[in-house]
Design a protein around this motif. Structure first.
Motif, short mmCIF file in Angstrom:
data_model
loop_
_atom_site.label_atom_id
_atom_site.label_comp_id
_atom_site.label_asym_id
_atom_site.label_seq_id
_atom_site.Cartn_x
_atom_site.Cartn_y
_atom_site.Cartn_z
N GLU A 138 0.82 -1.20 0.00
CA GLU A 138 0.00 0.00 0.00
C GLU A 138 0.86 1.26 0.00
O GLU A 138 0.48 2.28 -0.60
CB GLU A 138 -0.96 0.00 1.19
N LEU A 139 2.02 1.22 0.65
CA LEU A 139 2.91 2.38 0.63
C LEU A 139 3.31 2.71 -0.81
O LEU A 139 3.29 3.88 -1.23
CB LEU A 139 4.16 2.12 1.46
N LEU A 140 3.69 1.68 -1.56
CA LEU A 140 4.15 1.91 -2.93
C LEU A 140 3.01 2.22 -3.88
O LEU A 140 3.13 3.06 -4.78
CB LEU A 140 4.94 0.70 -3.42
N SER B 167 5.51 -3.01 -11.38
CA SER B 167 6.31 -4.11 -10.84
C SER B 167 7.75 -3.70 -10.58
O SER B 167 8.47 -4.38 -9.85
CB SER B 167 6.28 -5.31 -11.79
N LEU B 168 8.20 -2.61 -11.22
CA LEU B 168 9.57 -2.15 -10.99
C LEU B 168 9.79 -1.78 -9.53
O LEU B 168 10.92 -1.81 -9.05
CB LEU B 168 9.86 -0.94 -11.89
N LEU B 169 8.71 -1.45 -8.83
CA LEU B 169 8.81 -1.12 -7.40
C LEU B 169 8.30 -2.26 -6.53
O LEU B 169 8.96 -2.64 -5.56
CB LEU B 169 8.02 0.15 -7.10
N VAL B 170 7.12 -2.83 -6.85
CA VAL B 170 6.53 -3.83 -5.96
C VAL B 170 7.11 -5.22 -6.20
O VAL B 170 7.00 -6.10 -5.35
CB VAL B 170 5.00 -3.87 -6.07
N GLY B 171 7.70 -5.45 -7.40
CA GLY B 171 8.32 -6.74 -7.68
C GLY B 171 7.35 -7.82 -8.09
O GLY B 171 7.68 -8.67 -8.90
N GLY C 115 -4.47 -2.20 -15.60
CA GLY C 115 -4.60 -3.46 -14.88
C GLY C 115 -4.20 -3.33 -13.42
O GLY C 115 -4.39 -2.28 -12.80
N SER C 116 -3.62 -4.39 -12.89
CA SER C 116 -3.27 -4.45 -11.47
C SER C 116 -1.92 -5.10 -11.29
O SER C 116 -1.47 -5.90 -12.11
CB SER C 116 -4.30 -5.28 -10.69
N THR C 117 -1.31 -4.78 -10.17
CA THR C 117 -0.23 -5.62 -9.65
C THR C 117 -0.86 -6.59 -8.66
O THR C 117 -2.02 -6.43 -8.25
CB THR C 117 0.84 -4.80 -8.93
N GLU C 118 -0.09 -7.58 -8.25
CA GLU C 118 -0.59 -8.53 -7.26
C GLU C 118 -0.98 -7.83 -5.96
O GLU C 118 -1.78 -8.35 -5.18
CB GLU C 118 0.47 -9.60 -6.99
N CYS C 119 -0.42 -6.64 -5.72
CA CYS C 119 -0.76 -5.91 -4.50
C CYS C 119 -2.26 -5.67 -4.38
O CYS C 119 -2.78 -5.59 -3.26
CB CYS C 119 -0.04 -4.56 -4.48
N LEU C 120 -2.97 -5.54 -5.51
CA LEU C 120 -4.39 -5.17 -5.44
C LEU C 120 -5.28 -6.38 -5.20
O LEU C 120 -5.89 -6.49 -4.13
CB LEU C 120 -4.78 -4.40 -6.69
N PRO C 121 -5.42 -7.33 -6.12
CA PRO C 121 -6.30 -8.47 -5.84
C PRO C 121 -5.73 -9.40 -4.78
O PRO C 121 -6.48 -10.11 -4.11
CB PRO C 121 -6.41 -9.18 -7.20
N GLY D 148 -5.91 -4.70 1.68
CA GLY D 148 -6.69 -4.94 2.89
C GLY D 148 -5.95 -5.73 3.95
O GLY D 148 -6.39 -5.79 5.11
N LEU D 149 -4.82 -6.36 3.59
CA LEU D 149 -4.09 -7.15 4.59
C LEU D 149 -3.35 -6.27 5.58
O LEU D 149 -3.14 -6.65 6.73
CB LEU D 149 -3.12 -8.10 3.90
N THR D 150 -2.96 -5.07 5.16
CA THR D 150 -2.30 -4.15 6.09
C THR D 150 -3.25 -3.70 7.19
O THR D 150 -2.92 -3.82 8.38
CB THR D 150 -1.70 -2.95 5.34
N PRO D 151 -4.45 -3.20 6.86
CA PRO D 151 -5.37 -2.86 7.96
C PRO D 151 -5.76 -4.07 8.79
O PRO D 151 -5.89 -3.97 10.02
CB PRO D 151 -6.58 -2.25 7.24
N LEU D 152 -5.93 -5.22 8.14
CA LEU D 152 -6.32 -6.41 8.89
C LEU D 152 -5.27 -6.79 9.92
O LEU D 152 -5.60 -7.17 11.05
CB LEU D 152 -6.55 -7.58 7.93
#
Length: 763
Positions: A363-365, A386-390, A415-421, A425-429
């Motif tokens: 979420e930071l990135l 992906s250059l940042l999130v990998g 589209g999305s990076t894997e960070c989205l789908p 929500g895992l950070t707040p959880l």
């Protein structure tokens, strides 16, 4: 020497030899658990006896009280005796012959069925779910007006439960011809749609199961076995059990405070039961309920213990389970090597706590690319993110909030990076104490009781993380010195200016004690003020867009405690494993494929080899894809039987031919097999056949220079000046202004991954 004297000397020698022989012994062995970790008032003992001894003549005593065996029968490795009457705490059990001569004794320590055994103080409040799951009320266990209310059939309040105990009960179900479970008719008749099943020994029998349920360590448990019509529910014969015990673990992410939800399909694993396996399950080993793997391991030991008391020793115990169910196999194999003999982890990570390292970056990135640097056209192309999130990125998986972002003036990509789908929500959880709830909590008394709960992963593991000076759980998450996008700037994929900006502006996370409640899409309506898919209201950001945003410093004691309590899989693996997964990168599924090799690298670094770690991928392009769980279990059976027949040969030497790295097509047909098929992932060689077919990706921390093992919570630091001189930045030679900016961003230094970080056992 005369013959007479010689005979006399021989006779004296024989008498001396006989006088030195020990008395006939019956060695007591605790079969159901470690002697110091018995739970309840019963224990299963092994009694290897001298040939000719009458077992019925043996007498047992507990703390010098005579005790009649609850069951005495021949077990898999000799006679087994089930004894009751143990005292809470320490008990000495003795066995005597018919003349009263004590033959042997063993000391045991008994703990309550509700726990704990070794996991520390129990978590409260704890919401009971047996009514929701089974329509069975928990026991009233205290007199205070506090906890879960227990009512009678007329709805009258009987009292309260805090530990949610339920008496064990047994039901018989059958498999229909349509592949569904139904209760057996109450009149004992045979249903017309009763299916047949073929056991591993070739017998074809009715598919009827005995299904026992109850509570252990406060969680809901399940034992399922094939049943013979007419057997006693309390004393099942186990005639159809093939001796193989399957522990079904389950994944998800939960924060505790609940007895949990039982997955009936997994608890009654149809394919395994139909072959003759016994299947055991507990909501305490479902990480969707909690991620305290000290409590989980404790629960797993108790569940297996009580199954053994009921059915006797298994031939072996093997586990299956995906995601958190896979993590448990690796962590428990390290922490409790007596629990499992082999495992088939699916969609595995090495452990949960090291996943929080890069998950906290997502979420930071994403916030940086969507909000802070929204005008940079680079981030409007999905792949560039992906250059940042990998992690993997694709236009084929859209961001469901893309339209809302654009309407509100934020950047987005097609589209999305894997960070989205995968990870949104895992950070707040895991971090936000205000964000959480469990089913049935509205019934808890007094009415505002659940408002006391801090819904964080850290509080869930407070017995492990430890408490700081303010009495709050210590937090290990850290990004001090992390150079996001380092590999990309070295490769020229992003500019030095972009590298400097993201590291200056990315920021960090507030301490949980400073966090506030979440906004949309987690809670509330989609309004400009409430729109916050990044949880930015809980970030530490730059105050003016120029001053570097504060990073988050992790607690070294918390990191040290995670290692000491075995919450980090350190690579110690003493059982065979077939690590299997569907290849799901095209879906941006959170179970990314590089994790299998992160695990392998940890094993190699710890043990010097990974000969007992097999990796299988099955293509899921397109779905549905073949499930190879049962095939893996059959290969594991051969491996474990080889080990049983040749216990001194070792894991590598007993590996069957089929226990080899491999990859498979969607229909389960083999694509490639052999030791070289995954080459190019953990070495610099050319890619193997499976490596080429199934690309792997990285994480934000790997893109920042960390190793593939992914276990660096807090990196060792080196001065920026040293990094400028030792090749950290590759061909990039920062000018004076860029050097100054690096010093401003990283006043404490940058990560030095050549050394173990603070809190690591090797630091």
């Amino acid at each position: 020497m005369t013959p007479g004297i010689l005979r006399l000397l021989m006779l004296v020698s024989l008498l001396l030899l006989l006088s030195c022989q020990p008395p006939v012994q019956a060695e007591l062995r605790v079969l159901s658990s470690d002697p110091g970790r018995v739970t309840g008032d019963t224990v299963l003992l092994g009694v290897p006896v001298v040939t000719g001894m009458d077992l019925a003549s043996l007498e047992f005593r507990v703390n010098d009280r005579p005790v009649e065996p609850l069951r005495l029968r021949s077990g898999r490795d000799g006679p087994e005796v089930l004894l009751g009457g143990l005292d809470a705490g320490s008990s000495q059990i003795t066995v005597s012959d018919g003349d009263g001569t004590i033959l042997d004794s063993v000391d045991v320590v008994s703990h309550p069925l509700s726990g704990p055994v070794f996991s520390g103080p129990r978590q409260y409040p704890f919401v009971c779910t047996s009514e929701l799951q089974w329509n069975r009320s928990p026991r009233v266990d205290h007199e205070e007006e506090w906890g879960f209310p227990v009512r009678d059939d007329q709805g009258e309040l009987r009292g309260y439960s805090k530990d949610c105990g339920v008496e064990p009960f047994v039901e018989y179900h059958y498999m229909t011809l349509d592949g569904e479970y139904r209760p057996m008719p109450a009149d004992g008749s045979r249903p017309d749609d009763l299916a047949k099943t073929e056991l591993t020994d070739g017998r074809v029998v009715d598919f009827i199961i005995r299904w026992e349920r109850g509570t252990l360590n406060r969680f809901l448990y399940s034992f399922a076995t094939l049943a013979v019509p007419g057997e006693s529910p309390r004393e099942p014969g186990g005639e159809l059990w093939n001796g193989r015990l399957l522990f079904q673990f389950q994944g998800g992410v939960g924060i505790g405070h609940s007895q949990g939800r039982m997955d009936n399909a997994r608890a009654r694993h149809a394919e395994a039961l139909g072959r003759g396996y016994a299947v055991i399950y507990s909501t305490g080993t479902r990480t969707g309920e909690h991620y305290n793997l000290e409590v989980g391991g404790e629960t797993a030991l108790m569940v297996k213990e009580h199954f053994i008391k009921r059915f006797g020793q298994p031939l072996y115990t093997v586990a299956v389970g995906g995601s958190g169910g896979a993590i448990q196999q690796y962590v428990y194999a390290r922490n409790h090597p007596q629990l499992l003999d082999g495992g088939v982890p699916q969609y595995a990570y090495p452990d949960m706590v090291t996943q929080t390292i890069h998950v906290g970056d997502c979420e930071l990135l994403e916030h940086y690319m969507d909000v802070t640097d929204r005008d940079n056209p680079r981030w409007r192309e999905t792949g560039n993110r992906s250059l940042l999130v990998g992690l993997n990125a694709t236009d084929a998986v859209p961001d469901p909030l893309a339209d809302a972002k654009r309407q509100l003036g934020y950047a987005s990509a097609p589209g999305s990076t894997e960070c989205l789908p995968g990870w949104r929500g895992l950070t707040p959880l895991s971090m936000n104490p205000h964000y959480g709830q469990v089913p049935e909590q509205e019934k808890m008394q007094p009415p505002r009781l659940m408002e006391e709960v801090e819904w964080t992963h850290y509080d869930d593991l407070r017995n492990i993380y430890g408490l700081d000076d303010r009495g709050r759980p210590r937090v290990p998450w850290d990004n001090v010195g992390v150079q996001y996008g380092l590999e990309s700037v070295r490769d020229g994929a992003i500019t030095p200016e972009e590298f400097l900006d993201v590291n200056a502006m990315v920021g960090g996370w507030k301490h949980p004690s400073e966090m506030v409640q979440e906004g949309f899409p987690f809670l509330g309506e989609l309004t400009p003020e409430n729109f916050d898919p990044w949880s930015r209201r809980n970030m530490n950001l730059s105050p003016d867009g120029e001053t570097p945003a504060p990073r988050t410093a992790g607690d070294v004691e918390a990191i040290r405690n995670l290692h000491e309590h075995g919450m980090v899989f350190d690579g110690e693996l003493t059982m065979p494993v077939i690590d299997w997964r569907h290849y799901l990168e095209h879906q941006l599924d959170m179970h990314n494929t590089h994790q299998s090799f992160a695990i392998r690298q940890r094993i190699r670094e710890r043990m010097g080899h990974s000969d007992h770690h097999v990796v299988w991928f099955t293509d899921a392009r397109p779905e549905p894809a073949h499930d190879q769980t049962m095939e893996a279990l059959e290969v594991m059976h051969d491996w474990l039987m080889n080990l049983r027949d040749n216990p001194g040969a070792g894991l590598a030497a007993t590996r069957p031919e089929a226990a080899t790295d491999a990859c498979f097509d969607t229909d389960g047909s083999e694509l490639a097999r052999g030791e070289e098929v995954w080459d190019g992932i953990l070495d610099e060689g050319p890619p193997g056949a499976c490596t080429s077919r199934f690309p792997t990706y990285s994480t934000s921390r790997i893109e920042a220079g960390a190793p593939i093992t992914g276990d660096v919570f807090k990196c060792a630091l080196k001065p920026v000046e040293q990094a400028l001189q030792d090749g950290t930045y590759g061909d990039w030679q920062p000018d004076a202004a860029q050097r100054q900016r690096l010093q401003e961003i990283f006043p404490q230094g940058v990560c030095d991954h050549s050394r173990p970080g603070p809190g690591h056992p090797e630091h």
